[in-house]
Design a protein around this motif. Structure first.
Motif, PDB file in Angstrom:
ATOM      1  N   LEU A   1       0.599  -1.046   0.070  1.00 32.25           N
ATOM      2  CA  LEU A   1      -0.329   0.155   0.083  1.00 32.25           C
ATOM      3  C   LEU A   1       0.600   0.998  -0.009  1.00 32.25           C
ATOM      4  O   LEU A   1       0.122   2.521  -0.502  1.00 32.25           O
ATOM      5  N   LEU A   2       2.151   1.287   1.047  1.00 25.69           N
ATOM      6  CA  LEU A   2       2.941   2.410   0.466  1.00 25.69           C
ATOM      7  C   LEU A   2       4.353   2.276   0.132  1.00 25.69           C
ATOM      8  O   LEU A   2       5.347   2.051   1.342  1.00 25.69           O
ATOM      9  N   PRO A   3       4.244   1.457  -1.067  1.00 26.24           N
ATOM     10  CA  PRO A   3       6.271   1.267  -1.323  1.00 26.24           C
ATOM     11  C   PRO A   3       7.159   1.993  -1.239  1.00 26.24           C
ATOM     12  O   PRO A   3       7.889   1.638  -0.645  1.00 26.24           O
ATOM     13  N   ARG A   4       6.876   3.094  -0.938  1.00 27.53           N
ATOM     14  CA  ARG A   4       7.717   4.198  -0.963  1.00 27.53           C
ATOM     15  C   ARG A   4       8.268   4.482   0.339  1.00 27.53           C
ATOM     16  O   ARG A   4       9.533   4.855   0.724  1.00 27.53           O
ATOM     17  N   GLY A   5       7.354   3.775   1.435  1.00 28.93           N
ATOM     18  CA  GLY A   5       7.873   4.299   2.875  1.00 28.93           C
ATOM     19  C   GLY A   5       7.728   2.982   3.706  1.00 28.93           C
ATOM     20  O   GLY A   5       8.018   3.154   4.724  1.00 28.93           O
TER      21      GLY A   5
ATOM     22  N   SER B   1       1.187   0.209  -9.508  1.00 26.57           N
ATOM     23  CA  SER B   1       2.538   0.354 -10.638  1.00 26.57           C
ATOM     24  C   SER B   1       3.524  -0.222  -9.959  1.00 26.57           C
ATOM     25  O   SER B   1       3.672  -0.036  -8.748  1.00 26.57           O
ATOM     26  N   LEU B   2       4.777  -0.615 -10.990  1.00 24.11           N
ATOM     27  CA  LEU B   2       5.700  -0.537  -9.594  1.00 24.11           C
ATOM     28  C   LEU B   2       6.577   0.847 -10.036  1.00 24.11           C
ATOM     29  O   LEU B   2       6.198   1.041 -10.587  1.00 24.11           O
ATOM     30  N   ALA B   3       7.266   0.818  -8.389  1.00 22.91           N
ATOM     31  CA  ALA B   3       7.314   1.862  -8.235  1.00 22.91           C
ATOM     32  C   ALA B   3       9.393   2.244  -7.984  1.00 22.91           C
ATOM     33  O   ALA B   3       9.790   1.420  -7.701  1.00 22.91           O
ATOM     34  N   LEU B   4       9.594   2.800  -9.505  1.00 26.42           N
ATOM     35  CA  LEU B   4      11.162   2.293  -9.943  1.00 26.42           C
ATOM     36  C   LEU B   4      11.138   3.022  -9.638  1.00 26.42           C
ATOM     37  O   LEU B   4      11.290   4.995  -9.173  1.00 26.42           O
ATOM     38  N   GLY B   5      13.203   3.335  -8.443  1.00 25.40           N
ATOM     39  CA  GLY B   5      13.718   4.476  -8.676  1.00 25.40           C
ATOM     40  C   GLY B   5      13.796   5.410  -7.235  1.00 25.40           C
ATOM     41  O   GLY B   5      14.369   5.851  -6.958  1.00 25.40           O
ATOM     42  N   GLY B   6      12.824   4.777  -5.988  1.00 30.73           N
ATOM     43  CA  GLY B   6      12.977   5.495  -4.834  1.00 30.73           C
ATOM     44  C   GLY B   6      11.475   6.097  -5.107  1.00 30.73           C
ATOM     45  O   GLY B   6      11.769   7.294  -4.318  1.00 30.73           O
TER      46      GLY B   6
END
Length: 542
Positions: free
Chosen positions: A461-465, A537-542
């Motif tokens: 749900l919160l990939p970047r964090g 979607s894929l969260a690429l590159g941070g």
């Protein structure tokens, strides 16, 4: 162009990248060391109790190998014995990760080559990383000193304890800078730093174990292996004891020589490469690598092996002193502390309940590391390439989850086996010790699965964090869940940790109801995570 051109800009960039991570490390380490001192002051409130404890520590070979002997019998000296080596290991780990992150990782991800195309000197990146390490260690010295002074500890010993932490950190920052020149990947550089740290810990442990006890039956003069370890040099400052400053020169010399070696190695290699050639893989891959489970196992097996070996050593140490628990906690206050930590009842059972509960939460750190790999692989690893094949997102996540939980079970089993074997050997009850302690550690798989489910839910749900939130949850489980009762925290806050819902084994009997509930909750959280990953979607590159 100067070899140091652009150092200031890169240092500010490194500070910005670590503006949250580094303060958490520094404040957490200072608070940890101070909390150990606070516990010691509460446990041993008389000169006689402190002297007896210091003498027991000096007399027990296993205890002084693990934590080191006390430099005296004051509260500060016992704090040094109980917490200095352990905290120094964590400080060293902070510096290893910091230097690798801002040197080798930058090269591996192509950042160093991009930055190097501007007006940046050859050694600017390495210098910026070391400057950041210096700032972090200086802040640690100040904060830990202030924390100890705030507890009423003597000023001289408090300053020296802080200096010991900071200078040990600088020594390992220097040693890591060499490793960053030798290897081609950040993972290998970190592993090499961990290997050096483990070697230095064992050298220090051997030196303390085979040292000579002085006539006061408290202080110990270490054998020669301790004198070739930065951890041993940090101990030799002897805060709150003899208070010697000259070992700082050894630590700073180690840092300076290491940096000079790293600079010379840097001159003789290309950006992105290491001095040691990368090992070439087999010409043909094994058939197991064609399946997600086999690939994930290949990616995680090194991490798992390191955890098994490390936790087995800790378990053997705690088990080996099990027959001396009543001597170590002879005062009424310290015995009550152990019973509060381990659920009451028999002192030895409470000791093992508390220690195994604490170490089992630490083992959950492996679970978090293994599952956070999902996020790092999504950013910079094989996830995109794997999902371009016939592998589904659900299959990929479940492969990581299975390996993480099976690996956790193996680490917990290693903890129970090593602790049981060591305690069984000293108590002449091998069968009983093995059975009780294996049950104690393996039961912790249920609350660990809840933390794993939470990690998957955050990833979905919160990939970047994901990394920050999951590690924060782990910290809550470690601190609030294990020490909440001792800190008189509200029950509602303590119950946030799933680890508090298991009985205090082996002091209490195992019940299946909480394990079933936690297993169901873990499955529900994992399902949420998988569903979230499938829909985003894929969260690429941070």
């Amino acid at each position: 162009m100067s070899a140091l051109a652009g150092t200031g800009v890169l240092t500010r960039l490194a500070l910005r990248r670590d503006r949250l991570r580094l303060p958490l490390w520094v404040v957490g380490l200072a608070a940890l060391f101070a909390s150990i001192g606070n516990s010691i002051s509460d446990l041993y409130d008389s000169d006689a109790a402190r002297l007896e404890n210091a003498q027991v520590r000096a007399d027990n070979v296993v205890t002084r190998a693990f934590t080191g002997p006390a430099p005296g019998s004051s509260s500060g000296a016992l704090t040094v014995s109980e917490g200095l080596v352990f905290t120094c290991v964590l400080v060293a780990l902070m510096n290893i990760l910091l230097v690798v992150r801002h040197t080798r990782q930058n090269e591996e991800l192509g950042r160093a080559e991009l930055v190097g195309s501007a007006s940046v000197g050859r050694h600017a990146g390495l210098t910026a990383a070391l400057l950041l390490a210096g700032l972090a260690n200086a802040a640690l010295i100040v904060l830990s000193t202030l924390a100890l002074l705030g507890m009423g500890m003597p000023a001289g010993g408090s300053v020296l304890a802080g200096v010991a932490l900071g200078t040990v950190g600088m020594a390992f920052a220097g040693l890591t800078s060499i490793g960053a020149q030798l290897t081609e990947s950040a993972r290998t550089a970190t592993g090499l730093g961990g290997l050096v740290l483990a070697t230095m810990f064992l050298l220090r442990a051997a030196g303390d174990a085979f040292g000579d006890t002085a006539s006061d039956k408290v202080t110990v003069n270490p054998a020669w292996p301790s004198w070739i370890s930065p951890l041993g040099w940090g101990q030799q400052l002897r805060p709150y004891g003899e208070s010697r400053l000259w070992p700082v020169a050894l630590l700073l010399a180690c840092f300076a020589v290491s940096v000079l070696v790293a600079v010379q190695l840097s001159v003789h290699r290309d950006v992105g490469t290491g001095m040691l050639p990368a090992r070439r893989g087999a010409a043909r891959a094994r058939s197991s690598l064609l399946k997600p489970l086999g690939l994930v196992w290949r990616l995680q097996r090194g991490l798992l092996l390191g955890w098994i070996v490390g936790i087995a050593v800790f378990g053997a140490v705690f088990g080996g002193i099990g027959d001396q628990v009543e001597d170590l906690f002879s005062s009424e206050e310290s015995a009550q502390f152990v019973r509060d930590l381990g659920g009451g009842g028999d002192l030895v059972d409470a000791y093992f309940a508390g220690m195994m509960g604490l170490l089992s939460v630490v083992v959950a750190g492996f679970t978090v590391q293994a599952l956070i790999r999902l996020r790092s692989d999504e950013e910079n690893g094989p996830t995109e390439a794997v999902l371009a094949t016939a592998v589904s997102r659900t299959h990929w996540v479940l492969a990581h989850t299975v390996i993480a939980l099976l690996g956790t079970a193996l680490v917990l089993a290693a903890l129970g086996l090593s602790t049981g074997l060591a305690y069984g050997a000293v108590s002449d009850d091998l069968t009983g010790a093995l059975g009780d302690l294996l049950e104690t550690t393996l039961a912790q798989l249920a609350p660990t699965a809840v933390l794993a489910g939470f990690a998957l839910a955050v990833f979905g749900l919160l990939p970047r964090g994901a990394a920050t939130v999951t590690w924060a949850a782990f910290a809550v489980c470690l601190v609030i869940g294990q020490f909440g009762t001792l800190l008189d925290l509200p029950d509602a806050l303590i119950d946030v940790s799933p680890f508090t819902h298991l009985p205090d084994l082996p002091a209490e009997s195992l019940t299946t109801a909480p394990m079933l509930v936690m297993s169901a909750l873990a499955a529900a959280l994992a399902a949420v995570g998988v569903a979230g990953f499938r829909r985003r979607s894929l969260a690429l590159g941070g």
